[in-house]
Design a protein around this motif. Structure first.
Motif, PDB file in Angstrom:
ATOM      1  N   GLN A 242       0.756  -1.298   0.006  1.00  0.00           N
ATOM      2  CA  GLN A 242      -0.108   0.135  -0.039  1.00  0.00           C
ATOM      3  C   GLN A 242       1.099   1.267  -0.075  1.00  0.00           C
ATOM      4  OE1 GLN A 242      -2.493  -0.330   3.394  1.00  0.00           O
ATOM      5  NE2 GLN A 242      -3.653  -1.976   2.486  1.00  0.00           N
ATOM      6  N   ALA A 243       0.639   2.392  -0.608  1.00  0.00           N
ATOM      7  CA  ALA A 243       1.261   3.598  -0.929  1.00  0.00           C
ATOM      8  C   ALA A 243       0.441   4.592  -1.069  1.00  0.00           C
ATOM      9  CB  ALA A 243       2.199   3.330  -1.918  1.00  0.00           C
ATOM     10  N   GLY A 244       0.525   5.699  -0.721  1.00  0.00           N
ATOM     11  CA  GLY A 244      -0.218   7.051  -0.877  1.00  0.00           C
ATOM     12  C   GLY A 244       0.830   8.247  -1.126  1.00  0.00           C
ATOM     13  N   HIS A 245       0.720   8.895  -2.263  1.00  0.00           N
ATOM     14  CA  HIS A 245       1.410   9.838  -2.499  1.00  0.00           C
ATOM     15  C   HIS A 245       0.693  11.214  -3.029  1.00  0.00           C
ATOM     16  CE1 HIS A 245       5.224   7.654  -1.460  1.00  0.00           C
ATOM     17  NE2 HIS A 245       4.447   6.658  -2.374  1.00  0.00           N
ATOM     18  N   ALA A 246       1.088  12.284  -3.143  1.00  0.00           N
ATOM     19  CA  ALA A 246       0.680  13.581  -3.645  1.00  0.00           C
ATOM     20  C   ALA A 246       1.736  14.345  -4.505  1.00  0.00           C
ATOM     21  CB  ALA A 246      -0.204  14.286  -2.657  1.00  0.00           C
ATOM     22  N   GLY A 247       1.392  14.835  -5.470  1.00  0.00           N
ATOM     23  CA  GLY A 247       2.292  15.711  -6.196  1.00  0.00           C
ATOM     24  C   GLY A 247       2.011  15.638  -7.834  1.00  0.00           C
ATOM     25  N   THR A 248       3.013  16.098  -8.707  1.00  0.00           N
ATOM     26  CA  THR A 248       2.883  16.331  -9.939  1.00  0.00           C
ATOM     27  C   THR A 248       2.659  14.763 -10.411  1.00  0.00           C
ATOM     28  OG1 THR A 248       5.130  15.866 -10.530  1.00  0.00           O
ATOM     29  CG2 THR A 248       4.313  18.307 -10.180  1.00  0.00           C
ATOM     30  N   ILE A 249       2.000  14.581 -11.612  1.00  0.00           N
ATOM     31  CA  ILE A 249       1.789  13.454 -12.458  1.00  0.00           C
ATOM     32  C   ILE A 249       3.184  12.687 -12.374  1.00  0.00           C
ATOM     33  CG2 ILE A 249       1.807  14.302 -14.664  1.00  0.00           C
ATOM     34  CD1 ILE A 249      -0.345  12.193 -15.177  1.00  0.00           C
ATOM     35  N   TYR A 250       4.182  13.233 -12.747  1.00  0.00           N
ATOM     36  CA  TYR A 250       5.523  12.694 -13.017  1.00  0.00           C
ATOM     37  C   TYR A 250       5.947  12.171 -11.709  1.00  0.00           C
ATOM     38  CZ  TYR A 250       5.223  15.954 -16.919  1.00  0.00           C
ATOM     39  OH  TYR A 250       4.586  16.562 -17.910  1.00  0.00           O
ATOM     40  N   ASN A 251       5.932  12.866 -10.677  1.00  0.00           N
ATOM     41  CA  ASN A 251       6.330  12.211  -9.408  1.00  0.00           C
ATOM     42  C   ASN A 251       5.558  11.149  -9.101  1.00  0.00           C
ATOM     43  OD1 ASN A 251       8.009  12.571  -6.689  1.00  0.00           O
ATOM     44  ND2 ASN A 251       5.917  12.796  -5.759  1.00  0.00           N
ATOM     45  N   LEU A 252       4.141  11.001  -9.339  1.00  0.00           N
ATOM     46  CA  LEU A 252       3.049   9.958  -8.932  1.00  0.00           C
ATOM     47  C   LEU A 252       3.579   8.857  -9.773  1.00  0.00           C
ATOM     48  CD1 LEU A 252      -0.213  11.777  -8.851  1.00  0.00           C
ATOM     49  CD2 LEU A 252       0.912  10.860  -6.998  1.00  0.00           C
ATOM     50  N   GLU A 253       4.024   8.924 -11.133  1.00  0.00           N
ATOM     51  CA  GLU A 253       4.534   7.905 -11.874  1.00  0.00           C
ATOM     52  C   GLU A 253       5.791   7.217 -11.292  1.00  0.00           C
ATOM     53  OE1 GLU A 253       4.608   9.510 -15.429  1.00  0.00           O
ATOM     54  OE2 GLU A 253       2.516   9.242 -16.205  1.00  0.00           O
ATOM     55  N   ASN A 254       6.564   8.110 -10.692  1.00  0.00           N
ATOM     56  CA  ASN A 254       7.868   7.615 -10.182  1.00  0.00           C
ATOM     57  C   ASN A 254       7.695   6.853  -8.959  1.00  0.00           C
ATOM     58  OD1 ASN A 254      10.722   7.744  -9.943  1.00  0.00           O
ATOM     59  ND2 ASN A 254      10.312   8.822  -8.058  1.00  0.00           N
ATOM     60  N   GLU A 255       6.788   7.324  -8.063  1.00  0.00           N
ATOM     61  CA  GLU A 255       6.375   6.509  -6.655  1.00  0.00           C
ATOM     62  C   GLU A 255       5.676   5.200  -7.063  1.00  0.00           C
ATOM     63  OE1 GLU A 255       7.753   7.381  -4.218  1.00  0.00           O
ATOM     64  OE2 GLU A 255       8.377   9.186  -4.701  1.00  0.00           O
ATOM     65  N   MET A 256       4.831   5.420  -8.222  1.00  0.00           N
ATOM     66  CA  MET A 256       4.297   4.157  -8.732  1.00  0.00           C
ATOM     67  C   MET A 256       5.116   3.048  -9.036  1.00  0.00           C
ATOM     68  SD  MET A 256       1.651   2.289  -8.762  1.00  0.00           S
ATOM     69  CE  MET A 256       0.307   3.543  -8.588  1.00  0.00           C
ATOM     70  N   GLU A 257       6.168   3.369  -9.742  1.00  0.00           N
ATOM     71  CA  GLU A 257       7.192   2.387 -10.012  1.00  0.00           C
ATOM     72  C   GLU A 257       8.017   1.770  -8.775  1.00  0.00           C
ATOM     73  OE1 GLU A 257       8.003   1.074 -12.886  1.00  0.00           O
ATOM     74  OE2 GLU A 257       6.105   2.011 -13.655  1.00  0.00           O
ATOM     75  N   GLU A 258       8.102   2.802  -7.809  1.00  0.00           N
ATOM     76  CA  GLU A 258       8.820   2.238  -6.514  1.00  0.00           C
ATOM     77  C   GLU A 258       7.915   1.145  -5.807  1.00  0.00           C
ATOM     78  OE1 GLU A 258      11.900   2.052  -3.588  1.00  0.00           O
ATOM     79  OE2 GLU A 258      11.884   2.591  -5.739  1.00  0.00           O
ATOM     80  N   ALA A 259       6.664   1.547  -5.842  1.00  0.00           N
ATOM     81  CA  ALA A 259       5.727   0.529  -5.114  1.00  0.00           C
ATOM     82  C   ALA A 259       5.591  -0.704  -5.840  1.00  0.00           C
ATOM     83  CB  ALA A 259       4.315   1.230  -5.216  1.00  0.00           C
ATOM     84  N   LYS A 260       5.948  -0.724  -7.176  1.00  0.00           N
ATOM     85  CA  LYS A 260       5.776  -1.931  -7.933  1.00  0.00           C
ATOM     86  C   LYS A 260       6.983  -2.717  -7.543  1.00  0.00           C
ATOM     87  CE  LYS A 260       3.101  -0.482 -11.851  1.00  0.00           C
ATOM     88  NZ  LYS A 260       2.949  -0.232 -13.250  1.00  0.00           N
TER      89      LYS A 260
END
Length: 227
Positions: free
Chosen positions: A161-179
Motif C-alpha cells: 500500500q502506498a499514498g503519494h501526492a504531487g505532480t503526475i511525474y512524481n506519482l508515476e515515479n512513486e508507482m514504479e517504486e511501489a511496484k
C-alpha cells in the motif's frame, strides 16, 4: 542554670567509632552475579541469558532499529565464539513478532540482516497474536523447522500500500517504486515459504486483506509448528 552546664547538656552525642574493616564493608558496592551471553559453561554459578528480540506493534524505524541493534550484538558474540578453538554450539536468537504490519523498507532491514546471520547465528521466530503484512516475511525468515506460531495467531497478507501526492511525474515515479517493493515482497515470500509467485499475485489481485489461521500458515510454509 549555669551557661556552661546548659551547653554540655545540649551538645550532640559523639558518633560511634567505626573500624577501617567495618567502614570498607559498608562502602563496598553490592555485587551481582554476572550475566553471560552465549559463553562456554563454567559450572552452575553462571547465568546464561537467553537471546531474545521482540518486534511488537507497528513495524517502523524505531522498533526495527532496536531489533537490528540486538541482532548485531548477538551475532558479534557468536562470531567471537566461533573464532576460538573447538567452539561450543551457538545458542539461537528467538525473535518474537506480533504486528499489524508497517514499513516495508524497515522490515527489509531486519530481513536482510537475519539472512546474513544464518551462517553464524540461527534465528528462531515466534508469531503471537497477529502477524500481518510486512510481518509475514519476518516470521517466515526464521530457521526452517524453528518457526513457531500461536494457536490463535492471525496471519494476514495483502498487496503493498502506498499514498503519494504531487505532480503526475512524481506519482508515476512513486508507482514504479511501489511496484518494485511489491515484487521484492513476493520474491522474499517465495524464497521463505511454500507459496509460489502466481499464488501470491492471485491473492493480491483480490484487493483484500487475506487472513490465514495458524494451521493454514503452516500449510503455506510461513511457520512450522503451533505452540
Amino acid at each position: 542554670m549555669p551557661r556552661k552546664k546548659k551547653q554540655e547538656e545540649e551538645a550532640p552525642e559523639a558518633p560511634e567509632e567505626v573500624s577501617p574493616a567495618e567502614q570498607e564493608e559498608t562502602e563496598a558496592p553490592m555485587e551481582h552475579p554476572p550475566i553471560i551471553f552465549n559463553l562456554p559453561g563454567a559450572g552452575d554459578s553462571e547465568i546464561r541469558a537467553p537471546k531474545l528480540v521482540t518486534l511488537y506493534g507497528d513495524i517502523d524505524e524505531e522498533k526495527c532499529a532496536e531489533a537490528v541493534n540486538s541482532l548485531l550484538m548477538y551475532n558479534s558474540t557468536s562470531q567471537a565464539i566461533l573464532a576460538i578453538e573447538d567452539p561450543p554450539p551457538i545458542d539461537p536468537v528467538k525473535m518474537y513478532i506480533s504486528t499489524w504490519g508497517g514499513s516495508a523498507a524497515d522490515m527489509f532491514s531486519v530481513y536482510d540482516l537475519v539472512k546474513s546471520m544464518r551462517t553464524t547465528t540461527p534465528v528462531h521466530t515466534v508469531g503471537l497474536g497477529k502477524v500481518m503484512s510486512a510481518g509475514v516475511v519476518l516470521l517466515a525468515c526464521g530457521e526452517k523447522g524453528n518457526r513457531k506460531i500461536g494457536a490463535n495467531c492471525r496471519v494476514m497478507f495483502h498487496g503493498v500500500q502506498a499514498g503519494h501526492a504531487g505532480t503526475i511525474y512524481n506519482l508515476e515515479n512513486e508507482m514504479e517504486e511501489a511496484k518494485w517493493t511489491q515484487k521484492r515482497y513476493i520474491e522474499a515470500l517465495v524464497e521463505e515459504t511454500n507459496m509460489s509467485a502466481s499464488y501470491l499475485r492471485k491473492l493480491i489481485d483480490r484487493k483484500l486483506n487475506v487472513y490465514f489461521s495458524a494451521e493454514q500458515a503452516i500449510e503455506l510454509g510461513i511457520a512450522d509448528e503451533i505452540i
